[in-house]
Design an enzyme around this catalytic site. Structure first.
Site, mmCIF file in Angstrom:
data_model
loop_
_atom_site.group_PDB
_atom_site.id
_atom_site.type_symbol
_atom_site.label_atom_id
_atom_site.label_comp_id
_atom_site.label_asym_id
_atom_site.label_seq_id
_atom_site.Cartn_x
_atom_site.Cartn_y
_atom_site.Cartn_z
ATOM 1 N N ASP A 136 0.866 -1.168 0.000
ATOM 2 C CA ASP A 136 0.000 0.000 0.000
ATOM 3 C C ASP A 136 0.910 1.226 0.000
ATOM 4 O O ASP A 136 1.655 1.452 0.965
ATOM 5 C CB ASP A 136 -0.891 -0.015 1.241
ATOM 6 C CG ASP A 136 -1.867 1.150 1.304
ATOM 7 O OD1 ASP A 136 -1.663 2.148 0.571
ATOM 8 O OD2 ASP A 136 -2.823 1.078 2.088
ATOM 9 N N VAL A 137 0.860 2.026 -1.059
ATOM 10 C CA VAL A 137 1.808 3.137 -1.178
ATOM 11 C C VAL A 137 1.568 4.235 -0.147
ATOM 12 O O VAL A 137 2.408 5.138 -0.008
ATOM 13 C CB VAL A 137 1.794 3.750 -2.598
ATOM 14 C CG1 VAL A 137 2.242 2.736 -3.634
ATOM 15 C CG2 VAL A 137 0.440 4.355 -2.940
ATOM 16 N N ASN A 164 3.408 5.853 -10.384
ATOM 17 C CA ASN A 164 2.205 5.829 -11.206
ATOM 18 C C ASN A 164 0.896 5.683 -10.431
ATOM 19 O O ASN A 164 -0.143 6.129 -10.901
ATOM 20 C CB ASN A 164 2.329 4.678 -12.216
ATOM 21 C CG ASN A 164 1.030 4.343 -12.897
ATOM 22 O OD1 ASN A 164 0.500 5.116 -13.694
ATOM 23 N ND2 ASN A 164 0.489 3.157 -12.583
ATOM 24 N N TYR A 190 -8.753 15.555 -7.001
ATOM 25 C CA TYR A 190 -7.860 15.034 -8.039
ATOM 26 C C TYR A 190 -6.980 16.145 -8.609
ATOM 27 O O TYR A 190 -5.757 15.989 -8.732
ATOM 28 C CB TYR A 190 -8.680 14.387 -9.154
ATOM 29 C CG TYR A 190 -7.849 13.663 -10.187
ATOM 30 C CD1 TYR A 190 -7.265 12.446 -9.895
ATOM 31 C CD2 TYR A 190 -7.650 14.219 -11.452
ATOM 32 C CE1 TYR A 190 -6.503 11.773 -10.836
ATOM 33 C CE2 TYR A 190 -6.890 13.562 -12.405
ATOM 34 C CZ TYR A 190 -6.312 12.328 -12.096
ATOM 35 O OH TYR A 190 -5.559 11.679 -13.034
ATOM 36 N N LYS A 241 -2.894 16.485 -8.378
ATOM 37 C CA LYS A 241 -2.036 16.432 -9.559
ATOM 38 C C LYS A 241 -1.200 17.701 -9.727
ATOM 39 O O LYS A 241 -0.086 17.656 -10.248
ATOM 40 C CB LYS A 241 -2.872 16.141 -10.802
ATOM 41 C CG LYS A 241 -3.438 14.718 -10.816
ATOM 42 C CD LYS A 241 -2.340 13.672 -10.685
ATOM 43 C CE LYS A 241 -2.852 12.250 -10.805
ATOM 44 N NZ LYS A 241 -1.762 11.244 -10.734
#
Length: 244
Positions: free
Chosen positions: A54-55, A81, A149, A153
């Site tokens: 789990d990042v 990614n 989001y 980003k």
């Protein structure tokens, strides 16, 4: 044989990219939460290393990177990614838990993986490596109803810029790929109709995700001393130029 770690490798762009690198003879570490999905990505390929992780978990990220380096001896590249999205919604309709679900992956997860890669690349001999962050068209221009989001980003762009600067003394290059409408499970909505800035809902053009993988491959295989700082790959006629 060069080595790369790819996060979000159990599906979508991560899976397609991992398979392309494996086909080119790289050692590829597959990072993602679902071990079965990672195993499917690795199936039939030599050189794949399945690393369930789990990042958003700092200890799990450090352990996955350590396992890869223990097996390979060094780390040449990271494709940072893994990402999360939220269905289009105005900010006053978004709960704090939903905000965290996106930003924990897209900001904290990116940070943790970049930190682990930078740490290894700075200390290995010969020193250096390459970090490729997955931004998005939304790192530049938002879609309607996309606060978590889009904010996340834009943060990735800040990470890319800072790593590019901080990595110079250590031969660590950092670049960012901004992707628009690659056809994956996450982008299926584009083929059915998504909200536009003028209030309409329209179907949008999409492209084969393999083209994204080819672009990442190009970025990763630049000669030492050369870096692609920013690369945008998108469906030709998607609403990006003029969006807003």
């Amino acid at each position: 044989m060069p080595n790369i770690l790819i996060t979000g490798a159990g599906s979508g762009i991560g899976r397609v990219t991992a398979r392309l690198f494996l086909e080119h003879g790289w050692h590829v570490g597959l990072i993602g939460r679902r071990e079965e999905a990672l195993a499917e990505t690795a199936a039939g390929h030599q050189g794949a290393l399945v690393l369930p992780c789990d990042v958003t978990d700092p200890a799990a990220v450090d352990a996955a990177f350590a396992q890869a380096v223990a097996q390979w001896g060094r780390l040449d590249a990271l494709f940072n990614n893994a990402g999360a999205v939220l269905i289009s919604r105005l900010i006053d309709e978004i709960s704090y838990e939903e905000w965290r679900a996106v930003t924990d992956v897209n900001i904290s997860g990116m940070f943790l993986c970049a930190r682990a890669a930078f740490r290894q690349m700075r200390r290995q001999d010969p020193m250096g490596g390459r970090i490729i962050n997955n931004g998005s068209i939304s790192a530049d221009v938002p879609r309607p109803g996309s606060v978590p989001y889009t904010v996340s980003k834009h943060a990735v762009t800040g990470l890319t810029r800072t790593l590019s600067l901080d990595g110079r003394p250590f031969n660590i290059a950092c670049g960012q790929i901004d992707i628009g409408n690659a056809l994956t499970d996450m982008a299926q909505a584009m083929t059915k109709g998504v909200p536009q800035a003028d209030g309409s809902v329209r179907v949008e053009p999409v492209m084969d995700a393999t083209e994204v993988a080819r672009a990442v491959w190009h970025m990763a295989t630049m000669p030492e001393g050369t870096n692609i700082q920013w690369l945008t790959v998108m469906a030709t006629n998607m609403p990006y130029i003029g969006r807003g």
